[in-house]
Design an enzyme around this catalytic site. Structure first.
Site, PDB file in Angstrom:
ATOM      1  N   SER A   6       0.625  -1.367 -11.579  1.00  0.00           N
ATOM      2  CA  SER A   6       0.193  -0.160 -12.263  1.00  0.00           C
ATOM      3  C   SER A   6      -0.676  -0.433 -13.493  1.00  0.00           C
ATOM      4  O   SER A   6      -1.291   0.491 -14.039  1.00  0.00           O
ATOM      5  CB  SER A   6       1.416   0.658 -12.704  1.00  0.00           C
ATOM      6  OG  SER A   6       2.222  -0.066 -13.626  1.00  0.00           O
TER       7      SER A   6
ATOM      8  N   SER B 197       3.367  -5.124 -11.155  1.00  0.00           N
ATOM      9  CA  SER B 197       2.406  -4.300 -11.893  1.00  0.00           C
ATOM     10  C   SER B 197       1.561  -5.046 -12.907  1.00  0.00           C
ATOM     11  O   SER B 197       0.620  -4.478 -13.461  1.00  0.00           O
ATOM     12  CB  SER B 197       3.138  -3.141 -12.585  1.00  0.00           C
ATOM     13  OG  SER B 197       3.545  -2.195 -11.631  1.00  0.00           O
TER      14      SER B 197
ATOM     15  N   LYS C 183      -1.686  -0.953 -22.477  1.00  0.00           N
ATOM     16  CA  LYS C 183      -1.406  -0.010 -21.401  1.00  0.00           C
ATOM     17  C   LYS C 183      -0.787   1.244 -22.004  1.00  0.00           C
ATOM     18  O   LYS C 183       0.057   1.156 -22.903  1.00  0.00           O
ATOM     19  CB  LYS C 183      -0.443  -0.667 -20.403  1.00  0.00           C
ATOM     20  CG  LYS C 183      -0.107   0.148 -19.166  1.00  0.00           C
ATOM     21  CD  LYS C 183       0.787  -0.694 -18.249  1.00  0.00           C
ATOM     22  CE  LYS C 183       1.196   0.057 -16.993  1.00  0.00           C
ATOM     23  NZ  LYS C 183       2.042  -0.788 -16.107  1.00  0.00           N
TER      24      LYS C 183
END
Length: 553
Positions: free
Chosen positions: A245, A269, A165
């Protein structure tokens, strides 16, 4: 037709590859396309936050990310790719390692295989998920080096291509958090990346996310960032949400762009994008994995975690990232080999699992899953969750981010002259200078953070109360009924697990009539990851639910 053009382009490169002087610097791999029709279609979506303003990033040139490795991708023909498919696609790490040991595969071929898939799908506007932000230009050479490395004492993660990420610090690749303000942010490796490299994992690249880990704007689309554009769900592009996210981590694993990916979670997330992309996601106990070098929301609640196609891989990736980090005051360090716990997870028979009565009444897939568990000999205890207050949750995030983000910027940004912002207020002003480009969905959460005047003394009281209430929420049924774990859906109870600092593991549970994935989430007490992984593996083996997205086979 676009896929045919891509393949013809590869053939052209292959025909020229013997010439050492071929210049790839001007090759156009991606052309910005007219996404207005996709945006128009999205305006009819029943979910308001899926009514997009744009699909493509307006600031990033994808050619810059994809050109450097294009010649490496061209080394693989369509025939080669198809021959490797059964050895790699949807296979777990032990199986892939066995193929390599048997000489059927190499680490270099493994990397090329995933790169080929990324280039095939991400450079076609009809299939792109807008999930890849950057690629490691040295990854093929690093794979070759591992093929020549003689070592018997290898961690199972050895040579496995991993995606990160893009809020996780990685040397040689910018760490943007999806924001234009951090577009050129150069950092060292985050502690967990150091651990991965120490164990000889291959960092394949960085993936998209909800900008600033989805703590910038209210009601904006999940998986959107200015740097990466709008991440799309491979099970239904523009139809189903990606979750956030860690949207790019979930979509890239689902589409088989890498062996595994690393996400981060403050509250939901990891659990949300794992669930909505039908992959396995673990939100560990706070402190089990270091947070150093990761763009923060909250030093109280943030944690990285593994996102994989199966539980075995999840345990392997978790083990490869653990370690005591002196720079993180909550880091605990452990020598536990989580992957060993799941090799022989045992039976579900006799396990005591708590289920929410209200979910049984409202969700048929959850109810059917619980019925299947009963037939496996699981002792199911239905309960009604105690009512506890979550007041102050947003205040906790607000004040933590107001303090933690400047600390990150001062500590981690190496090219400080190019990234001059040091406070959230300066970032807000930077965004306002070109709001159409930098914040098309606004920055209402950032505005709220700046208005929040809660003192540090008041904040500590809020933290203590929330942790107490979160633990009460789970401990009441756990202690009363001596439960091994509690079963939830997706990220439904992620907020309670976050403030309680309890680990949660989500595993594919089924698919709705629309085809949208749904997952079963196991929640346990702190540092019971081995128990969660054993339960998850036993459930996974028993049900064999997960199906890869058809369009990405």
């Amino acid at each position: 037709m676009k896929k045919l053009i891509f393949l013809l382009g590869l053939l052209l490169i292959i025909s020229c590859k013997e010439s050492k002087k071929v210049d790839y610097s001007s090759v156009v791999l991606w052309k910005t396309y007219n996404d207005s029709s996709d945006v128009a279609v999205s305006q009819e979506h029943e979910k308001s936050r899926m009514r997009y303003k744009l699909i493509q990033s307006r600031v990033s040139d994808r050619n810059e990310s994809f050109r450097p490795l294009y010649h490496e991708v061209a080394e693989m023909s369509e025939t080669d790719y198809n021959q490797l498919k059964p050895l790699i696609l949807e296979q777990d790490i032990p199986t892939i390692q066995r193929h390599i040991k048997d000489g059927k595969l190499t680490y270099e071929k493994l990397v090329r295989f995933f790169l080929y898939r990324i280039y095939r799908f991400e450079l076609d506007s009809s299939t792109t998920l807008h999930t890849i932000i950057a690629l490691n230009e040295n990854v093929v050479e690093e794979a070759r080096e591992l093929d020549n490395l003689i070592s018997e004492d290898r961690h199972p993660i050895f040579g496995m291509p991993i995606l990160l990420k893009d809020n996780i610090g990685t040397a040689g690749m910018n760490t943007t958090a999806g924001a234009i303000a951090l577009k050129d942010n150069e950092t060292k490796d985050a502690f967990i990346v150091e651990q991965l490299k120490k164990n000889k994992a291959l960092i394949l690249g960085k993936v998209n996310l909800s900008e600033w880990a989805y703590y910038m704007c209210n009601g904006c689309p999940l998986g959107y960032s200015a740097i990466g554009g709008q991440t799309l769900n491979p099970y239904g592009r523009g139809v189903f949400e990606t979750g956030g996210s860690s949207a790019g981590s979930g979509t890239s694993v689902a589409a088989n762009y890498a062996v595994a990916a690393v996400g981060t979670e403050t509250s939901g997330s990891i659990l949300s994008p794992s669930s909505l992309n039908s992959v396995v996601g673990l939100k560990p106990t706070i402190g089990l994995l270091s947070r150093s070098g990761i763009v923060p929301i909250s030093s109280t609640l943030d944690t990285p975690g593994p996102m994989t196609k199966n539980v075995i891989d999840n345990a392997i990736l978790l083990s490869a990232m653990t370690g005591k980090d002196m720079a993180d005051n909550k880091s605990v360090g452990t020598d536990e080999k989580y992957f060993k716990a799941v090799l022989n997870p045992g039976s579900l028979k006799g396990k005591r699992l708590g289920v929410f009565k209200d979910l049984l009444e409202t969700d048929s897939i959850y109810r059917n899953t619980i019925d299947k568990l009963k037939k496996q000999g699981v002792e199911i205890i239905e309960f009604t969750a105690p009512e506890v207050s979550m007041d102050g949750f947003l205040t906790l995030l607000n004040i933590d981010m107001k303090n933690d983000l400047p600390e990150y910027l001062n500590t981690n940004v190496q090219n400080k002259e190019e990234i001059p912002m040091r406070t959230l207020e300066e970032i807000v002003k930077f965004n306002l200078a070109d709001s159409v480009l930098r914040i098309p969905y606004g920055q209402s959460i950032f505005d709220g953070i700046l208005k929040d005047s809660t003192s540090l003394e008041e904040l500590q009281l809020i933290k203590n109360r929330l942790e107490e209430n979160g633990r009460l929420f789970f401990d009441t049924p756990m202690d009363k009924h001596q439960l091994d774990a509690i079963l939830s859906i997706n990220n439904y109870h992620a907020g309670y697990a976050a403030v309680a600092k309890y680990p949660a593991l989500t595993i594919p549970m089924g698919y709705k009539e629309t085809g949208e994935p749904i997952s079963l989430t196991f929640i346990a007490k702190p540092f019971h990851e081995s128990d969660l992984l054993k339960l998850g593996r036993a459930f996974e083996v028993t049900t064999k639910i997960r199906k890869p997205p058809l369009a990405y086979n």
